[in-house]
Scaffold this motif. Structure first.
Motif, PDB file in Angstrom:
ATOM      1  N   ALA A 181     -53.627  15.650  29.646  1.00  0.00           N
ATOM      2  CA  ALA A 181     -53.209  15.157  30.966  1.00  0.00           C
ATOM      3  C   ALA A 181     -51.934  14.325  30.849  1.00  0.00           C
ATOM      4  O   ALA A 181     -51.009  14.471  31.665  1.00  0.00           O
ATOM      5  N   ARG A 182     -51.869  13.438  29.855  1.00  0.00           N
ATOM      6  CA  ARG A 182     -50.659  12.634  29.646  1.00  0.00           C
ATOM      7  C   ARG A 182     -49.460  13.534  29.356  1.00  0.00           C
ATOM      8  O   ARG A 182     -48.367  13.335  29.888  1.00  0.00           O
ATOM      9  N   GLU A 183     -49.684  14.533  28.518  1.00  0.00           N
ATOM     10  CA  GLU A 183     -48.601  15.448  28.151  1.00  0.00           C
ATOM     11  C   GLU A 183     -48.103  16.218  29.369  1.00  0.00           C
ATOM     12  O   GLU A 183     -46.896  16.400  29.556  1.00  0.00           O
ATOM     13  N   ALA A 184     -49.031  16.683  30.203  1.00  0.00           N
ATOM     14  CA  ALA A 184     -48.651  17.442  31.403  1.00  0.00           C
ATOM     15  C   ALA A 184     -47.880  16.558  32.373  1.00  0.00           C
ATOM     16  O   ALA A 184     -46.882  16.986  32.969  1.00  0.00           O
ATOM     17  N   LEU A 185     -48.319  15.303  32.549  1.00  0.00           N
ATOM     18  CA  LEU A 185     -47.619  14.391  33.450  1.00  0.00           C
ATOM     19  C   LEU A 185     -46.226  14.054  32.917  1.00  0.00           C
ATOM     20  O   LEU A 185     -45.264  13.970  33.680  1.00  0.00           O
ATOM     21  N   GLU A 186     -46.107  13.880  31.627  1.00  0.00           N
ATOM     22  CA  GLU A 186     -44.800  13.595  31.038  1.00  0.00           C
ATOM     23  C   GLU A 186     -43.874  14.799  31.175  1.00  0.00           C
ATOM     24  O   GLU A 186     -42.682  14.659  31.445  1.00  0.00           O
ATOM     25  N   SER A 187     -44.437  15.999  31.014  1.00  0.00           N
ATOM     26  CA  SER A 187     -43.639  17.222  31.174  1.00  0.00           C
ATOM     27  C   SER A 187     -43.119  17.341  32.595  1.00  0.00           C
ATOM     28  O   SER A 187     -42.004  17.828  32.825  1.00  0.00           O
ATOM     29  N   GLY A 188     -43.919  16.882  33.565  1.00  0.00           N
ATOM     30  CA  GLY A 188     -43.514  16.935  34.965  1.00  0.00           C
ATOM     31  C   GLY A 188     -42.737  15.722  35.423  1.00  0.00           C
ATOM     32  O   GLY A 188     -42.447  15.591  36.612  1.00  0.00           O
ATOM     33  N   GLY A 189     -42.407  14.814  34.491  1.00  0.00           N
ATOM     34  CA  GLY A 189     -41.607  13.654  34.845  1.00  0.00           C
ATOM     35  C   GLY A 189     -42.394  12.546  35.511  1.00  0.00           C
ATOM     36  O   GLY A 189     -41.807  11.651  36.126  1.00  0.00           O
ATOM     37  N   ARG A 190     -43.724  12.523  35.340  1.00  0.00           N
ATOM     38  CA  ARG A 190     -44.527  11.492  35.976  1.00  0.00           C
ATOM     39  C   ARG A 190     -45.364  10.726  34.952  1.00  0.00           C
ATOM     40  O   ARG A 190     -46.443  10.241  35.249  1.00  0.00           O
ATOM     41  N   GLY A 191     -44.843  10.616  33.740  1.00  0.00           N
ATOM     42  CA  GLY A 191     -45.526   9.856  32.707  1.00  0.00           C
ATOM     43  C   GLY A 191     -45.584   8.370  33.004  1.00  0.00           C
ATOM     44  O   GLY A 191     -46.356   7.636  32.385  1.00  0.00           O
ATOM     45  N   GLY A 249     -42.970  13.779  46.764  1.00  0.00           N
ATOM     46  CA  GLY A 249     -42.465  14.461  45.575  1.00  0.00           C
ATOM     47  C   GLY A 249     -43.243  14.098  44.332  1.00  0.00           C
ATOM     48  O   GLY A 249     -43.526  14.954  43.476  1.00  0.00           O
ATOM     49  N   GLN A 250     -43.614  12.823  44.207  1.00  0.00           N
ATOM     50  CA  GLN A 250     -44.399  12.384  43.068  1.00  0.00           C
ATOM     51  C   GLN A 250     -45.788  13.009  43.088  1.00  0.00           C
ATOM     52  O   GLN A 250     -46.307  13.431  42.048  1.00  0.00           O
ATOM     53  N   ASP A 266     -48.035  27.738  46.461  1.00  0.00           N
ATOM     54  CA  ASP A 266     -48.156  28.193  47.850  1.00  0.00           C
ATOM     55  C   ASP A 266     -47.384  27.220  48.730  1.00  0.00           C
ATOM     56  O   ASP A 266     -47.856  26.126  49.018  1.00  0.00           O
ATOM     57  N   GLU A 267     -46.174  27.593  49.131  1.00  0.00           N
ATOM     58  CA  GLU A 267     -45.270  26.727  49.896  1.00  0.00           C
ATOM     59  C   GLU A 267     -45.175  25.343  49.233  1.00  0.00           C
ATOM     60  O   GLU A 267     -45.408  24.313  49.880  1.00  0.00           O
ATOM     61  N   PRO A 268     -44.827  25.289  47.944  1.00  0.00           N
ATOM     62  CA  PRO A 268     -44.892  24.010  47.218  1.00  0.00           C
ATOM     63  C   PRO A 268     -43.908  22.959  47.707  1.00  0.00           C
ATOM     64  O   PRO A 268     -44.064  21.782  47.395  1.00  0.00           O
ATOM     65  N   THR A 269     -42.904  23.364  48.483  1.00  0.00           N
ATOM     66  CA  THR A 269     -41.937  22.392  49.007  1.00  0.00           C
ATOM     67  C   THR A 269     -42.106  22.172  50.510  1.00  0.00           C
ATOM     68  O   THR A 269     -41.299  21.475  51.124  1.00  0.00           O
ATOM     69  N   GLY A 270     -43.149  22.749  51.093  1.00  0.00           N
ATOM     70  CA  GLY A 270     -43.303  22.741  52.551  1.00  0.00           C
ATOM     71  C   GLY A 270     -43.413  21.362  53.167  1.00  0.00           C
ATOM     72  O   GLY A 270     -43.013  21.164  54.309  1.00  0.00           O
ATOM     73  N   ASN A 271     -43.955  20.383  52.420  1.00  0.00           N
ATOM     74  CA  ASN A 271     -44.115  19.031  52.948  1.00  0.00           C
ATOM     75  C   ASN A 271     -43.090  18.050  52.383  1.00  0.00           C
ATOM     76  O   ASN A 271     -43.287  16.838  52.478  1.00  0.00           O
ATOM     77  N   LEU A 272     -42.009  18.582  51.819  1.00  0.00           N
ATOM     78  CA  LEU A 272     -41.029  17.725  51.156  1.00  0.00           C
ATOM     79  C   LEU A 272     -39.664  17.849  51.822  1.00  0.00           C
ATOM     80  O   LEU A 272     -39.333  18.896  52.395  1.00  0.00           O
ATOM     81  N   ASP A 273     -38.855  16.787  51.731  1.00  0.00           N
ATOM     82  CA  ASP A 273     -37.482  16.886  52.218  1.00  0.00           C
ATOM     83  C   ASP A 273     -36.680  17.777  51.267  1.00  0.00           C
ATOM     84  O   ASP A 273     -37.139  18.113  50.169  1.00  0.00           O
ATOM     85  N   SER A 274     -35.486  18.169  51.683  1.00  0.00           N
ATOM     86  CA  SER A 274     -34.732  19.175  50.937  1.00  0.00           C
ATOM     87  C   SER A 274     -34.385  18.723  49.520  1.00  0.00           C
ATOM     88  O   SER A 274     -34.477  19.503  48.559  1.00  0.00           O
ATOM     89  N   ARG A 275     -34.027  17.459  49.357  1.00  0.00           N
ATOM     90  CA  ARG A 275     -33.649  16.976  48.021  1.00  0.00           C
ATOM     91  C   ARG A 275     -34.855  16.939  47.088  1.00  0.00           C
ATOM     92  O   ARG A 275     -34.788  17.398  45.939  1.00  0.00           O
ATOM     93  N   GLY A 304     -37.622  18.615  47.484  1.00  0.00           N
ATOM     94  CA  GLY A 304     -38.031  19.999  47.291  1.00  0.00           C
ATOM     95  C   GLY A 304     -37.231  20.679  46.203  1.00  0.00           C
ATOM     96  O   GLY A 304     -37.774  21.429  45.386  1.00  0.00           O
ATOM     97  N   GLN A 305     -35.933  20.411  46.155  1.00  0.00           N
ATOM     98  CA  GLN A 305     -35.094  20.998  45.117  1.00  0.00           C
ATOM     99  C   GLN A 305     -35.509  20.497  43.740  1.00  0.00           C
ATOM    100  O   GLN A 305     -35.512  21.249  42.764  1.00  0.00           O
ATOM    101  N   ASP A 306     -35.889  19.218  43.654  1.00  0.00           N
ATOM    102  CA  ASP A 306     -36.360  18.674  42.378  1.00  0.00           C
ATOM    103  C   ASP A 306     -37.606  19.420  41.909  1.00  0.00           C
ATOM    104  O   ASP A 306     -37.760  19.710  40.712  1.00  0.00           O
ATOM    105  N   VAL A 307     -38.500  19.722  42.842  1.00  0.00           N
ATOM    106  CA  VAL A 307     -39.728  20.431  42.490  1.00  0.00           C
ATOM    107  C   VAL A 307     -39.416  21.858  42.035  1.00  0.00           C
ATOM    108  O   VAL A 307     -39.969  22.342  41.041  1.00  0.00           O
TER     109      VAL A 307
END
Length: 240
Positions: free
Chosen positions: A133-143, A156-157, A177-186, A188-191
């Protein structure tokens, strides 16, 4: 990227898949004979208007639903004949999902949310779950957000935590499934940049449903559905 060599079998092969919903007096043909193949390591976007069948196709590919007819072979295994429990096992071990609404548990920390699918997988000791779990969060930038609850995180977080959760069991396929649908454009681009990095650096096969042409443009292929049929399958139109 896709596996090299002409002999490489596709990771996914769908042949003549149909899905019919019988709603009493109404019979809805959500998919009407869809055939396609996706290579290991491809990044594919499913697009189309509302009611086109793209979400139904995603649910079929994700083993969330069984087609009415046709064949779905995933990594050499026919999925349509599997029991509900067998499909659940395939989902848990081989597929990771990121949803528009994140689907995080509000009363658990980011780390605990990411651990959850590994608990369902069974046989993963607590110490190993936490390490993954720690490794996955760090890979996604949320360590740096391990102990935060979803309400303490931005949209976004939260999506990054949801993606980390999807990676916990080491899937070969990441679905959005629409992974950026609830995010602003910036944000969403990060995701989408994260999806692309996971595709390139870890070799994950990525399949996303989107209505956003900018999101689809990040993919290797764009498969367009209309009225339950594939009407186009080509590289995305790149912006100049």
């Amino acid at each position: 990227m896709p596996a090299d060599g002409p002999a490489a079998a596709p990771l996914i092969r769908v042949t003549d898949v149909a899905k019919v919903y019988d709603l009493g007096s109404v019979r809805v043909e959500a998919l009407r004979g869809v055939s396609l193949a996706i290579a290991r390591g491809e990044y594919v976007a499913l697009v189309g208007p509302s009611g086109s069948g793209k979400s139904t196709l995603m649910n079929t590919l994700g083993c969330l639903d069984r087609p009415t007819s046709g064949s779905y072979v995933l990594d050499g295994r026919e999925v349509t004949t599997l029991s509900k429990d067998e499909r659940a096992n395939v989902r848990n071990r081989h597929l990771g999902f990121g949803f528009q609404s994140f689907n995080l548990l509000a009363r658990t920390t980011a780390l605990e949310n990411v651990e959850l699918p590994m608990i369902y997988a069974r046989g993963v000791p607590g110490r190993e779950r936490r390490r993954r779990a720690r490794e996955a969060l760090e890979s996604g930038g949320r360590g740096d957000r391990l102990d935060h609850h979803p309400t303490q995180l931005s949209g976004g977080q939260q999506q990054r935590v949801a993606i980390a959760r999807a990676l916990g069991n080491g899937p070969s396929i990441l679905m959005g499934d629409e992974p950026t649908g609830n995010l602003d454009s910036r944000t969403g681009q990060d995701v989408i940049d994260l999806f692309r990095r996971l595709n390139r650096e870890q070799g994950l096969t990525v399949i996303i449903v989107t209505h956003d042409p900018d999101v689809a443009a990040a993919a290797d292929r764009v498969i367009t559905l209309r009225a339950g049929l594939v009407v186009a399958d080509a590289p995305p139109a790149r912006h100049s």
